[in-house]
Scaffold this active site. Sequence first.
Site, short mmCIF file in Angstrom:
data_model
loop_
_atom_site.label_atom_id
_atom_site.label_comp_id
_atom_site.label_asym_id
_atom_site.label_seq_id
_atom_site.Cartn_x
_atom_site.Cartn_y
_atom_site.Cartn_z
CG ASP A 8 26.29 64.62 -48.95
OD1 ASP A 8 24.73 65.22 -49.32
OD2 ASP A 8 26.97 65.25 -49.23
CB SER A 9 24.60 64.55 -53.26
OG SER A 9 25.43 65.70 -52.56
CE1 TYR A 40 22.06 62.74 -55.37
CE2 TYR A 40 21.30 62.68 -52.96
CZ TYR A 40 21.78 61.88 -54.16
OH TYR A 40 21.93 60.66 -54.18
N GLY A 41 21.23 69.16 -55.81
CA GLY A 41 20.77 70.54 -55.26
C GLY A 41 19.53 71.06 -56.51
CB CYS A 71 21.98 64.87 -48.31
SG CYS A 71 21.59 65.67 -49.84
CG ASN A 72 20.34 70.23 -45.29
OD1 ASN A 72 19.77 70.49 -44.37
ND2 ASN A 72 21.85 69.86 -45.02
CB THR A 73 19.26 68.14 -51.47
OG1 THR A 73 20.11 69.40 -51.30
CG2 THR A 73 18.10 68.44 -52.59
CB CYS A 181 23.87 72.74 -48.06
SG CYS A 181 24.92 71.69 -49.18
CB THR A 182 25.71 68.14 -45.16
OG1 THR A 182 25.81 67.60 -46.48
CG2 THR A 182 24.55 67.84 -44.22
CG HIS A 183 28.70 69.60 -49.89
ND1 HIS A 183 27.55 68.71 -50.14
CD2 HIS A 183 29.66 68.91 -50.86
CE1 HIS A 183 27.65 67.55 -51.03
NE2 HIS A 183 28.95 68.00 -51.42
N1 DGL Z 1 25.13 68.20 -49.37
C1 DGL Z 1 23.88 68.20 -49.68
C2 DGL Z 1 22.85 68.81 -48.85
O1 DGL Z 1 23.00 68.89 -47.53
C3 DGL Z 1 23.51 68.07 -51.30
C4 DGL Z 1 24.35 69.38 -52.01
C5 DGL Z 1 23.92 68.85 -53.45
O2 DGL Z 1 24.28 67.89 -54.08
O3 DGL Z 1 23.55 69.69 -54.05
O4 DGL Z 1 21.93 69.48 -49.24
#
Ligand code: DGL
Length: 253
Positions: A8-9, A40-41, A71-73, A181-183
Amino acid sequence: MAIIGIMDSGVGGLSVYREIRKILPGEHFIYFSDNAHCPYGEKSREYIIDRLRHITDYFIGRGAQAMVLACNTATSAAIAMLREEYEIPFVGMEPAIKPAISDTTSGTVGVLATHGTLQGDKYQTTRDKYAEGVRVLEHVGEGFVELVESGCLEGPEAEDTVKKSLKPLLDAGADRIVLGCTHYPFLLDTLRKVAAGLGHPDVVFIDPAPAVARQLAAVLKEKGIGTDPLARPETEFISSGDPAALKRTIKLI
Ligand code: DGL
């Protein structure tokens, strides 16, 4: 025992790792937090692809037999390219828009995700395929990733930040909110508290992590990648930047 890379990021992918660990308790996991390059967003697709090549090469050098883009992004930007360039199987995040659409009773669902995910083909194609007759509202979780990386999960600052992105979705009648988003699952208590404070205690937040874990188990089985329920689990946690956030968040899962 399989060696599986999870990336993940930052620390968000730990919300997926904790689900994976429940159903695949005996594997060797390597969790990579790319926090030197987080978030990463708002980054370009090219930038994220470059990071994913680097991380995938690292995992393959460590003997990984499968990789999870927690990580979705990153999934949105890079999974198609990775599947073309590498031989190992890749499991990515699926936006949980389908269950949200089938379960809504108000006819309006909300999606919280990063800019990169919401603009990506993968999300937009899935939404357009299933959204007929249902209104889908999207909002970037502004500042959510920063809250989670800094360990600020509760309290006035977290509540104020969460409220700005959540309120427009609730005001518009959304009764299902997809955490894209996984966060964001690390902010679930605050999201629920803020929703209740805005008069929506019954709103349902949907986290796709359990489905992604099941998908990984299915892929390992299909590819004949050995799993051993009796083996001792082992996980290495790697961080491309300061490991403090990773250390702090591991304690929560
Ligand atoms: N956790 C990430 C996601 O699922 C990325 C969040 C990020 O780095 O902006 O998209």
